[in-house]
Motif scaffolding. Structure first.
Motif, PDB file in Angstrom:
ATOM      1  N   LYS A   1       0.820  -1.219   0.000  1.00 25.63           N
ATOM      2  CA  LYS A   1       0.000   0.000   0.000  1.00 25.63           C
ATOM      3  C   LYS A   1       0.850   1.264   0.000  1.00 25.63           C
ATOM      4  N   ARG A   2       2.141   1.134   0.282  1.00 22.93           N
ATOM      5  CA  ARG A   2       2.999   2.311   0.350  1.00 22.93           C
ATOM      6  C   ARG A   2       3.669   2.621  -0.984  1.00 22.93           C
ATOM      7  N   LEU A   3       3.414   1.789  -1.987  1.00 20.39           N
ATOM      8  CA  LEU A   3       4.045   1.989  -3.293  1.00 20.39           C
ATOM      9  C   LEU A   3       3.023   2.458  -4.319  1.00 20.39           C
ATOM     10  N   GLN A   4       3.467   3.362  -5.189  1.00 23.47           N
ATOM     11  CA  GLN A   4       2.645   3.832  -6.295  1.00 23.47           C
ATOM     12  C   GLN A   4       3.399   3.637  -7.603  1.00 23.47           C
ATOM     13  N   LEU A   5       2.660   3.386  -8.667  1.00 23.01           N
ATOM     14  CA  LEU A   5       3.253   3.187  -9.991  1.00 23.01           C
ATOM     15  C   LEU A   5       2.821   4.306 -10.922  1.00 23.01           C
ATOM     16  N   HIS A   6       3.807   4.948 -11.570  1.00 25.52           N
ATOM     17  CA  HIS A   6       3.539   5.900 -12.639  1.00 25.52           C
ATOM     18  C   HIS A   6       3.982   5.249 -13.941  1.00 25.52           C
TER      19      HIS A   6
ATOM     20  N   MET B   1      10.702  -4.815 -10.199  1.00 29.19           N
ATOM     21  CA  MET B   1      10.723  -5.510  -8.914  1.00 29.19           C
ATOM     22  C   MET B   1      11.880  -5.011  -8.055  1.00 29.19           C
ATOM     23  N   ILE B   2      13.050  -4.861  -8.655  1.00 30.76           N
ATOM     24  CA  ILE B   2      14.213  -4.372  -7.921  1.00 30.76           C
ATOM     25  C   ILE B   2      13.981  -2.942  -7.434  1.00 30.76           C
ATOM     26  N   ALA B   3      13.428  -2.101  -8.310  1.00 23.23           N
ATOM     27  CA  ALA B   3      13.160  -0.707  -7.926  1.00 23.23           C
ATOM     28  C   ALA B   3      12.176  -0.641  -6.765  1.00 23.23           C
ATOM     29  N   GLY B   4      11.129  -1.468  -6.826  1.00 25.05           N
ATOM     30  CA  GLY B   4      10.155  -1.481  -5.739  1.00 25.05           C
ATOM     31  C   GLY B   4      10.772  -1.924  -4.424  1.00 25.05           C
ATOM     32  N   ASP B   5      11.672  -2.901  -4.498  1.00 23.13           N
ATOM     33  CA  ASP B   5      12.322  -3.405  -3.286  1.00 23.13           C
ATOM     34  C   ASP B   5      13.224  -2.358  -2.632  1.00 23.13           C
ATOM     35  N   THR B   6      13.735  -1.410  -3.421  1.00 21.19           N
ATOM     36  CA  THR B   6      14.626  -0.394  -2.836  1.00 21.19           C
ATOM     37  C   THR B   6      13.871   0.607  -1.972  1.00 21.19           C
ATOM     38  N   LEU B   7      12.561   0.722  -2.187  1.00 24.83           N
ATOM     39  CA  LEU B   7      11.764   1.724  -1.478  1.00 24.83           C
ATOM     40  C   LEU B   7      11.269   1.134  -0.158  1.00 24.83           C
ATOM     41  N   VAL B   8      12.147   1.075   0.810  1.00 27.56           N
ATOM     42  CA  VAL B   8      11.850   0.368   2.055  1.00 27.56           C
ATOM     43  C   VAL B   8      10.786   1.085   2.893  1.00 27.56           C
ATOM     44  N   ARG B   9      10.581   2.370   2.654  1.00 29.31           N
ATOM     45  CA  ARG B   9       9.537   3.106   3.365  1.00 29.31           C
ATOM     46  C   ARG B   9       8.435   3.579   2.425  1.00 29.31           C
ATOM     47  N   GLY B  10       8.362   2.954   1.271  1.00 24.60           N
ATOM     48  CA  GLY B  10       7.347   3.328   0.302  1.00 24.60           C
ATOM     49  C   GLY B  10       7.823   4.423  -0.630  1.00 24.60           C
TER      50      GLY B  10
ATOM     51  N   PRO C   1      11.235   8.331   0.611  1.00 24.77           N
ATOM     52  CA  PRO C   1      11.977   8.909   1.741  1.00 24.77           C
ATOM     53  C   PRO C   1      13.237   8.140   2.108  1.00 24.77           C
ATOM     54  N   ARG C   2      13.291   6.849   1.788  1.00 32.93           N
ATOM     55  CA  ARG C   2      14.504   6.074   2.079  1.00 32.93           C
ATOM     56  C   ARG C   2      14.671   5.008   1.014  1.00 32.93           C
ATOM     57  N   ILE C   3      15.844   5.014   0.382  1.00 30.76           N
ATOM     58  CA  ILE C   3      16.128   4.079  -0.701  1.00 30.76           C
ATOM     59  C   ILE C   3      17.356   3.254  -0.336  1.00 30.76           C
ATOM     60  N   VAL C   4      17.231   1.946  -0.438  1.00 30.67           N
ATOM     61  CA  VAL C   4      18.341   1.052  -0.120  1.00 30.67           C
ATOM     62  C   VAL C   4      18.511   0.060  -1.269  1.00 30.67           C
ATOM     63  N   LEU C   5      19.660   0.118  -1.926  1.00 30.16           N
ATOM     64  CA  LEU C   5      20.009  -0.836  -2.978  1.00 30.16           C
ATOM     65  C   LEU C   5      21.238  -1.608  -2.536  1.00 30.16           C
ATOM     66  N   ASP C   6      21.096  -2.911  -2.408  1.00 31.49           N
ATOM     67  CA  ASP C   6      22.208  -3.761  -1.997  1.00 31.49           C
ATOM     68  C   ASP C   6      23.364  -3.595  -2.986  1.00 31.49           C
ATOM     69  N   PRO C   7      24.590  -3.348  -2.499  1.00 26.89           N
ATOM     70  CA  PRO C   7      25.744  -3.208  -3.401  1.00 26.89           C
ATOM     71  C   PRO C   7      25.917  -4.416  -4.327  1.00 26.89           C
ATOM     72  N   GLU C   8      25.543  -5.609  -3.851  1.00 27.86           N
ATOM     73  CA  GLU C   8      25.634  -6.806  -4.700  1.00 27.86           C
ATOM     74  C   GLU C   8      24.752  -6.661  -5.924  1.00 27.86           C
ATOM     75  N   LEU C   9      23.532  -6.144  -5.738  1.00 30.76           N
ATOM     76  CA  LEU C   9      22.620  -5.985  -6.859  1.00 30.76           C
ATOM     77  C   LEU C   9      23.128  -4.928  -7.834  1.00 30.76           C
TER      78      LEU C   9
ATOM     79  N   ASP D   1      16.928  10.516  -2.103  1.00 33.09           N
ATOM     80  CA  ASP D   1      15.512  10.200  -2.217  1.00 33.09           C
ATOM     81  C   ASP D   1      15.113   9.735  -3.612  1.00 33.09           C
ATOM     82  N   ALA D   2      16.070   9.466  -4.489  1.00 29.29           N
ATOM     83  CA  ALA D   2      15.742   9.013  -5.841  1.00 29.29           C
ATOM     84  C   ALA D   2      16.875   8.155  -6.398  1.00 29.29           C
ATOM     85  N   LEU D   3      16.482   7.185  -7.206  1.00 28.97           N
ATOM     86  CA  LEU D   3      17.450   6.292  -7.831  1.00 28.97           C
ATOM     87  C   LEU D   3      16.948   5.962  -9.226  1.00 28.97           C
ATOM     88  N   MET D   4      17.853   6.024 -10.210  1.00 30.38           N
ATOM     89  CA  MET D   4      17.487   5.773 -11.602  1.00 30.38           C
ATOM     90  C   MET D   4      18.111   4.466 -12.086  1.00 30.38           C
TER      91      MET D   4
END
Length: 215
Positions: A95-100, A121-130, A153-161, A204-207
């Motif tokens: 519920k915390r994710l939106q798609l454009h 899927m990877i992009a959605g997983d990075t948005l740990v707080r929506g 508000p918070r983006i986390v991408l595992d360095p391995e990915l 707050d953003a990742l491309m």
């Protein structure tokens, strides 16, 4: 380096089972509660939870079938509506994710659709707080270009990915099930002679970008 088809299939199966464990487990727990519950209000609540878990399970299966499997038929191109529905189902369960959605093409090459789905899927997983995932695709005469923006508000991408997406895996034995989607993206793009780029962490953003040249 490449990874054997058997090992890669094992990675994908492990990822799929991991992601389905929670909703399927919730179904099992809900059924057990329903069998023991006699209060009408609580039984109604159990049925509501069962419906939610069943929907999440179905959405994940539909997504994985298209992202990892042979869904979309055996032709060279896939109806983009299938990809959109799969991504909406996957991200919509959070519920915390939106798609454009900013894709105008009616069809895309099958490889491009798989890259698009796995990057989503990877992009959605990075948005740990929506947050918001924005997806755009342009199919030109020479290549199909895919761009995704994850914003929250918070983006986390595992360095391995990040490393596997952009460079591949130096040691395929170290590729984990969690990184299977990234490995698939890099492999599909590399086979097409293209490249994957990931922007630096801007807070707050990742491309994410991928270019798949036409052959």
């Amino acid at each position: 380096m490449t990874i054997s088809p058997v090992d890669f299939a094992s990675l994908l199966c492990s990822r799929l089972c991991h992601d389905l464990l929670s909703p399927v487990g919730a179904l099992n727990n809900g059924l057990e509660l329903l069998n023991d519950e006699t209060d009408p209000e609580m039984r109604a609540r159990c049925i509501e939870l069962l419906n939610d878990s069943a929907r999440v399970s179905a959405n994940k299966l539909k997504f994985f079938r298209l992202a990892f499997g042979a869904a979309g038929g055996f032709g060279e191109r896939v109806d983009v509506r299938e990809a959109r529905q799969a991504i909406e189902g996957l991200l919509g369960d959070n519920k915390r994710l939106q798609l454009h959605w900013m894709v105008e093409e009616a069809e895309l090459p099958k490889a491009a659709v798989k890259v698009l789905l796995n990057l989503a899927m990877i992009a959605g997983d990075t948005l740990v707080r929506g947050g918001t995932v924005t997806i755009g695709v342009e199919e030109g005469t020479e290549a199909t270009e895919i761009v995704l923006r994850a914003e929250g508000p918070r983006i986390v991408l595992d360095p391995e990915l990040r490393t596997i997406l952009t460079e591949g895996a130096a040691d395929t034995a170290a590729v984990t099930p969690r990184a299977s989607a990234a490995f698939l993206v890099h492999t599909l793009v590399a086979e097409a002679g293209g490249s994957v780029v990931v922007s630096e962490d801007a807070g707050d953003a990742l491309m994410f970008g991928a270019a798949l040249p036409h052959r």
